[in-house]
Write a protein that holds these residues in place. Structure first.
Motif, PDB file in Angstrom:
ATOM      1  N   PRO A  90      29.034  35.408 -60.413  1.00  0.00           N
ATOM      2  CA  PRO A  90      27.619  35.479 -60.004  1.00  0.00           C
ATOM      3  C   PRO A  90      26.804  36.519 -60.756  1.00  0.00           C
ATOM      4  O   PRO A  90      25.636  36.284 -61.073  1.00  0.00           O
ATOM      5  CB  PRO A  90      27.706  35.798 -58.508  1.00  0.00           C
ATOM      6  CG  PRO A  90      29.010  35.214 -58.078  1.00  0.00           C
ATOM      7  CD  PRO A  90      29.935  35.410 -59.241  1.00  0.00           C
ATOM      8  N   ASP A  91      27.387  37.699 -61.065  1.00  0.00           N
ATOM      9  CA  ASP A  91      26.575  38.730 -61.722  1.00  0.00           C
ATOM     10  C   ASP A  91      26.484  38.556 -63.232  1.00  0.00           C
ATOM     11  O   ASP A  91      25.824  39.347 -63.914  1.00  0.00           O
ATOM     12  CB  ASP A  91      27.097  40.132 -61.386  1.00  0.00           C
ATOM     13  CG  ASP A  91      28.482  40.392 -61.964  1.00  0.00           C
ATOM     14  OD1 ASP A  91      29.037  39.513 -62.653  1.00  0.00           O
ATOM     15  OD2 ASP A  91      29.011  41.495 -61.734  1.00  0.00           O
ATOM     16  N   LYS A  92      27.129  37.505 -63.775  1.00  0.00           N
ATOM     17  CA  LYS A  92      27.033  37.182 -65.207  1.00  0.00           C
ATOM     18  C   LYS A  92      27.308  38.417 -66.074  1.00  0.00           C
ATOM     19  O   LYS A  92      26.535  38.758 -66.977  1.00  0.00           O
ATOM     20  CB  LYS A  92      25.645  36.625 -65.547  1.00  0.00           C
ATOM     21  CG  LYS A  92      25.219  35.444 -64.692  1.00  0.00           C
ATOM     22  CD  LYS A  92      26.016  34.204 -64.982  1.00  0.00           C
ATOM     23  CE  LYS A  92      25.498  33.000 -64.205  1.00  0.00           C
ATOM     24  NZ  LYS A  92      26.296  31.793 -64.401  1.00  0.00           N
ATOM     25  N   THR A  93      28.426  39.096 -65.829  1.00  0.00           N
ATOM     26  CA  THR A  93      28.739  40.347 -66.529  1.00  0.00           C
ATOM     27  C   THR A  93      28.757  40.150 -68.044  1.00  0.00           C
ATOM     28  O   THR A  93      29.480  39.303 -68.568  1.00  0.00           O
ATOM     29  CB  THR A  93      30.097  40.883 -66.059  1.00  0.00           C
ATOM     30  OG1 THR A  93      30.067  41.042 -64.643  1.00  0.00           O
ATOM     31  CG2 THR A  93      30.404  42.219 -66.716  1.00  0.00           C
ATOM     32  N   GLY A 153      32.235  33.656 -52.974  1.00  0.00           N
ATOM     33  CA  GLY A 153      31.299  34.736 -52.687  1.00  0.00           C
ATOM     34  C   GLY A 153      31.186  35.712 -53.833  1.00  0.00           C
ATOM     35  O   GLY A 153      31.656  35.484 -54.951  1.00  0.00           O
ATOM     36  N   ASN A 154      30.581  36.855 -53.546  1.00  0.00           N
ATOM     37  CA  ASN A 154      30.301  37.871 -54.561  1.00  0.00           C
ATOM     38  C   ASN A 154      31.399  38.919 -54.606  1.00  0.00           C
ATOM     39  O   ASN A 154      31.186  40.082 -54.291  1.00  0.00           O
ATOM     40  CB  ASN A 154      28.944  38.526 -54.295  1.00  0.00           C
ATOM     41  CG  ASN A 154      27.804  37.547 -54.472  1.00  0.00           C
ATOM     42  OD1 ASN A 154      27.845  36.703 -55.353  1.00  0.00           O
ATOM     43  ND2 ASN A 154      26.793  37.646 -53.625  1.00  0.00           N
ATOM     44  N   THR A 155      32.599  38.514 -54.971  1.00  0.00           N
ATOM     45  CA  THR A 155      33.688  39.469 -55.116  1.00  0.00           C
ATOM     46  C   THR A 155      33.390  40.407 -56.278  1.00  0.00           C
ATOM     47  O   THR A 155      32.996  39.968 -57.351  1.00  0.00           O
ATOM     48  CB  THR A 155      35.018  38.733 -55.368  1.00  0.00           C
ATOM     49  OG1 THR A 155      35.228  37.799 -54.318  1.00  0.00           O
ATOM     50  CG2 THR A 155      36.177  39.722 -55.418  1.00  0.00           C
ATOM     51  N   SER A 156      33.581  41.699 -56.067  1.00  0.00           N
ATOM     52  CA  SER A 156      33.265  42.675 -57.112  1.00  0.00           C
ATOM     53  C   SER A 156      34.471  42.913 -58.009  1.00  0.00           C
ATOM     54  O   SER A 156      35.600  42.531 -57.689  1.00  0.00           O
ATOM     55  CB  SER A 156      32.810  43.992 -56.478  1.00  0.00           C
ATOM     56  OG  SER A 156      33.836  44.516 -55.660  1.00  0.00           O
ATOM     57  N   ASP A 162      45.419  34.442 -61.256  1.00  0.00           N
ATOM     58  CA  ASP A 162      44.466  34.095 -62.303  1.00  0.00           C
ATOM     59  C   ASP A 162      43.257  35.018 -62.216  1.00  0.00           C
ATOM     60  O   ASP A 162      42.421  34.888 -61.309  1.00  0.00           O
ATOM     61  CB  ASP A 162      44.041  32.633 -62.127  1.00  0.00           C
ATOM     62  CG  ASP A 162      43.693  31.974 -63.459  1.00  0.00           C
ATOM     63  OD1 ASP A 162      43.925  32.617 -64.494  1.00  0.00           O
ATOM     64  OD2 ASP A 162      43.190  30.850 -63.449  1.00  0.00           O
ATOM     65  N   TYR A 163      43.146  35.942 -63.166  1.00  0.00           N
ATOM     66  CA  TYR A 163      42.096  36.958 -63.132  1.00  0.00           C
ATOM     67  C   TYR A 163      41.420  37.083 -64.497  1.00  0.00           C
ATOM     68  O   TYR A 163      42.035  36.840 -65.540  1.00  0.00           O
ATOM     69  CB  TYR A 163      42.659  38.327 -62.741  1.00  0.00           C
ATOM     70  CG  TYR A 163      43.012  38.462 -61.281  1.00  0.00           C
ATOM     71  CD1 TYR A 163      42.135  39.057 -60.384  1.00  0.00           C
ATOM     72  CD2 TYR A 163      44.237  37.997 -60.798  1.00  0.00           C
ATOM     73  CE1 TYR A 163      42.452  39.190 -59.041  1.00  0.00           C
ATOM     74  CE2 TYR A 163      44.566  38.118 -59.454  1.00  0.00           C
ATOM     75  CZ  TYR A 163      43.662  38.717 -58.581  1.00  0.00           C
ATOM     76  OH  TYR A 163      43.974  38.841 -57.249  1.00  0.00           O
ATOM     77  N   TYR A 164      40.159  37.465 -64.455  1.00  0.00           N
ATOM     78  CA  TYR A 164      39.480  37.930 -65.659  1.00  0.00           C
ATOM     79  C   TYR A 164      39.793  39.413 -65.823  1.00  0.00           C
ATOM     80  O   TYR A 164      39.897  40.153 -64.845  1.00  0.00           O
ATOM     81  CB  TYR A 164      37.962  37.771 -65.544  1.00  0.00           C
ATOM     82  CG  TYR A 164      37.471  36.352 -65.433  1.00  0.00           C
ATOM     83  CD1 TYR A 164      37.661  35.436 -66.468  1.00  0.00           C
ATOM     84  CD2 TYR A 164      36.775  35.931 -64.300  1.00  0.00           C
ATOM     85  CE1 TYR A 164      37.186  34.139 -66.372  1.00  0.00           C
ATOM     86  CE2 TYR A 164      36.286  34.630 -64.191  1.00  0.00           C
ATOM     87  CZ  TYR A 164      36.506  33.740 -65.233  1.00  0.00           C
ATOM     88  OH  TYR A 164      36.030  32.463 -65.123  1.00  0.00           O
ATOM     89  N   HIS A 201      38.915  40.725 -62.094  1.00  0.00           N
ATOM     90  CA  HIS A 201      38.108  39.943 -61.152  1.00  0.00           C
ATOM     91  C   HIS A 201      38.770  38.580 -60.974  1.00  0.00           C
ATOM     92  O   HIS A 201      39.091  37.910 -61.956  1.00  0.00           O
ATOM     93  CB  HIS A 201      36.691  39.764 -61.725  1.00  0.00           C
ATOM     94  CG  HIS A 201      35.690  39.200 -60.767  1.00  0.00           C
ATOM     95  ND1 HIS A 201      35.732  37.900 -60.308  1.00  0.00           N
ATOM     96  CD2 HIS A 201      34.593  39.760 -60.177  1.00  0.00           C
ATOM     97  CE1 HIS A 201      34.725  37.681 -59.491  1.00  0.00           C
ATOM     98  NE2 HIS A 201      34.022  38.799 -59.396  1.00  0.00           N
ATOM     99  N   PRO A 202      38.975  38.124 -59.734  1.00  0.00           N
ATOM    100  CA  PRO A 202      39.597  36.807 -59.532  1.00  0.00           C
ATOM    101  C   PRO A 202      38.737  35.698 -60.117  1.00  0.00           C
ATOM    102  O   PRO A 202      37.511  35.702 -59.964  1.00  0.00           O
ATOM    103  CB  PRO A 202      39.706  36.696 -58.005  1.00  0.00           C
ATOM    104  CG  PRO A 202      38.725  37.671 -57.464  1.00  0.00           C
ATOM    105  CD  PRO A 202      38.641  38.783 -58.456  1.00  0.00           C
TER     106      PRO A 202
END
Length: 725
Positions: free
Chosen positions: A68-71, A271-274, A247-249, A265-266
């Motif tokens: 969601p936050d398009k890091t 939702g907005n997992t940080s 499976d993570y970034y 990050h999963p």
């Protein structure tokens, strides 16, 4: 497959239909609110334009598209932020080309004669290939502030932080793998790129056995980071078993505040997992960054404290506002600078101290005297009678006397010292200055005092209330005396000057500049070369904001010295927008009658052609040459000799003949800074080119003045005039 669609300007361009992340020659993207992007095959990563939060600017970047936050994990170094309508295009013979709405090149990946296609792949790497499918450029080789799994940093490699959360230009911090094999973090001087003392060192340099020294910084596909030694052994950075299975970034980012941290990050999260942090360095940047050079984790005069995530918070001391209110990590400005000039004496009875506990500014570069076996009062007195002393820090029985600006400020309740900041009475409000960081402790003390008073006898409470009322009355009387009679009091933060200060500043009102409805304007004693450089850069940033950062583009049309206001720190404020011209969206030029002031007007005003922001660039060019030479754009010569009468002509002659000492009137301070002096003159000459297309944008001007972009030799600004003569 490719489709062809017209742009807003009517030009037909290729629009790529992506397949397996591949991008064909001729494909382009435009910076708009609903801009498309080039996706990797899995859709995990995207390449394109992202709008910067809270601004109408965009950044060419690569980001995680499913989060969601398009890091953002990559952007081009040097010129990442662009205005709406900018474009990136894949061009054979040129590579990946970023241009502004006027078509001026801003950034190019690298010239490639046989470019065939590009690929946005699932590792987050954007790659360019030739007709033989050989990789000839990749974003992994030119990292921004982030490393990704499978990415490698070799000895000599470096990444720079962002300047702030919303400013993607190069910041104050660096991660480097030194030639000796040590991985280090250091702050740097942005203008010169000179590295300051490292505040983190991996310790992977072995002077007795070079094969045991570090060779590469590795980020493997499983998410673990380590330094690979030259003998093949590993020096682990990510702690064992620090990463979860699944499976993570993964990414590792040098944050704008100087902390280097690894994140995960999963991939399939609801939702907005940080992002989670398995490790970071340094553990306490407020304490660990102390060195001889640089401001520390926060800006000069600022104070650093560590939050619960081991990241720094910065807070200016009370009464010392931020130099840039939009940057809480930046410098704090002081309202009083002690002076040792014999012509500007100060009086100790006019001075006082702000007192801080649990705060230290341990930067060794600002300490010029250490006195042993001295008590607190003696330490204060010593600073009071020393015009070079801006702050005294009493630690045990030692007194550290410091100059401005203060560096490496940090706070901790375990510090057992007192700091005294000197200021001139009347320039700061007489308030009780809270302590760092024990605000809650002070509040608790205040509550205890009030509770004790309220719990005491009625007689004591009556006396207490009476004292408060008397204090309010006396304060009211004092304020009433400080205002002119029969006028209403106006709250203002404008500085007040005594008559004596005005006499000294104007050399007994020697030179009158002009008159207005509010009085007469007198000329001040020539500013220093350092102040003039600061002034020129400030004006350039103001114009860049009007031209590229406002939601509605503005051409000022009357840039001249009279329309530049300065505060007490020589920060420039552009004023008087009476002749300004607004440009509607997607409009880059306009037709209007001649506007401006003689000596600052660009030639195109007289040619009955549409004008652009380049008319302001021309006026700025004249203005910066005035700032450099400290003389007017047009000089009336009483001797009848016209040589040097037109500043732009004279500046070109001085530059061409390499006699810049004549241009600056043998200003020794400017001549000691000859490299920057030459740069500023060259920039001015580029800005006053008769051909508007040769003039740089104000963003380019800032980059040249900051030393980010090298300045090429300017041509003669007025070739037509030279030809005729």
């Amino acid at each position: 497959m490719r489709n062809v669609h017209p742009d807003a300007d009517g030009v037909f361009r290729v629009v790529a239909q992506q397949k397996n992340g591949s991008v064909p020659i001729g494909a382009s993207l435009t910076a708009t609110e609903d801009a498309r992007s080039w996706l990797s095959p899995s859709g995990d990563f995207a390449f394109g334009f992202q709008r910067i939060r809270g601004k109408d600017n965009y950044v060419l970047s690569i980001w995680y598209d499913k989060i969601p936050d398009k890091t953002i994990i990559w952007y081009p170094q040097g010129n990442p932020m662009v205005s709406r309508g900018s474009k990136v295009e894949l061009i054979n013979g040129r590579g990946l080309v970023l241009s502004d709405p006027q078509g001026t090149d801003i950034w190019i990946s690298s010239p490639i004669s046989n470019l065939a296609y590009a690929v946005m792949n699932d590792t987050g790497n954007f790659e360019l290939f030739d007709s033989d499918s050989r990789k000839i450029w990749e974003s992994f080789s030119f990292p921004a502030d982030t490393m990704l799994p499978t990415q490698i940093m070799k000895r000599g490699g470096v990444i720079n932080s962002q300047k702030s959360e919303t400013n993607f230009t190069g910041g104050r911090f660096q991660l480097r793998l030194l030639p000796d094999g040590n991985l280090v973090l250091n702050s740097r001087d942005i203008r010169s790129n000179y590295p300051n003392t490292a505040y983190y060192i991996s310790g992977t340099y072995d002077p007795s056995n070079s094969t045991n020294s570090g060779d590469q910084l590795m980020f493997d596909a499983t998410g673990y980071m380590y330094i690979l030694r030259r003998n093949g052994q590993r020096f682990d950075l990510t702690p064992n078993d620090a990463l979860p299975s699944g499976d993570y970034y993964h990414r590792a980012t040098l944050n704008f505040d100087g902390v280097f941290a690894q994140y995960y990050h999963p991939k399939n999260s609801a939702g907005n997992t940080s992002w989670s942090v398995p490790w970071l360095v340094p553990g306490n940047i407020c304490r660990d960054i102390v060195g001889e050079r640089g401001s520390g984790a926060c800006g000069f005069n600022n104070v650093c404290s560590l939050n619960g995530a081991s990241r720094p918070n910065c807070e200016c001391p009370p009464g010392l506002p931020l130099l840039d209110p939009s940057d809480p990590y930046g410098d704090c400005k002081l309202n009083f600078t002690p002076s040792c000039n014999e012509d500007e004496p100060y009086y100790k009875e006019d001075l006082d101290f702000m007192e801080f506990t649990d705060v230290d500014w341990p930067g060794t570069g600002t300490t010029y005297v250490i006195i042993d076996s001295i008590n607190t009062q003696e330490c204060k007195d010593s600073c009071l009678h020393d015009c070079s002393c801006a702050m005294a820090i009493h630690d045990g029985d030692k007194c550290h006397k410091k100059r401005l600006p203060l560096s490496n400020g940090w706070t901790n309740e375990s510090l057992s010292l007192k700091a005294f900041l000197k200021y001139r009475k009347g320039e700061l409000p007489r308030v009780s200055f809270p302590q760092f960081p024990g605000k809650k402790k002070n509040q608790k003390t205040l509550i205890t005092i009030i509770s004790a008073l309220l719990g005491s006898s009625v007689f004591v409470n009556v006396i207490f209330i009476g004292v408060i009322c008397l204090g309010f009355f006396l304060n009211y009387q004092r304020k009433a005396k400080n205002h002119y009679p029969n006028t209403k009091s106006v709250n203002t933060n404008l500085p007040h000057f005594t008559y004596r200060e005005l006499v000294e500043a104007t050399n007994v009102f020697k030179e009158e500049l002009g008159k207005g409805a509010f009085g007469i304007v007198y000329k001040d004693e020539r500013p220093s070369w350092k102040k003039r450089r600061h002034l020129a850069l400030g004006i350039a940033k103001g114009l860049a904001y009007l031209h590229e950062e406002c939601s509605t583009q503005i051409i000022h049309c009357d840039i001249k010295p009279q329309n530049i206001l300065l505060d007490e720190y020589y920060n420039a404020k552009i004023s008087d927008f009476g002749l300004a011209k607004l440009l509607i969206r997607n409009q880059s030029r306009t037709n209007t009658g001649i506007r401006g002031t003689k000596g600052y007007v660009a030639p195109e005003w007289f040619r009955n052609t549409p004008v652009t922001t380049k008319v302001d660039v021309y006026s700025f060019g004249v203005l910066i040459l005035e700032i450099i030479s400290c003389r007017k754009s047009v000089k009336e010569n009483e001797s009848g000799n016209d040589y040097g009468a037109i500043l732009t002509d004279w500046a070109w002659d001085c530059y061409e003949e390499r006699i810049l000492d004549t241009l600056v009137g043998n200003d020794l301070e400017a001549l000691d800074d000859y490299k920057n002096l030459t740069t500023f003159v060259m920039v001015g000459l580029w800005c006053v080119q008769e051909n508007p297309s040769l003039r740089p944008t104000m963003r380019n001007v800032i980059q040249m003045l900051d030393g980010v972009v090298e300045v090429s030799e300017p041509p003669c600004p007025f070739p037509l005039s030279v030809t005729i003569s």
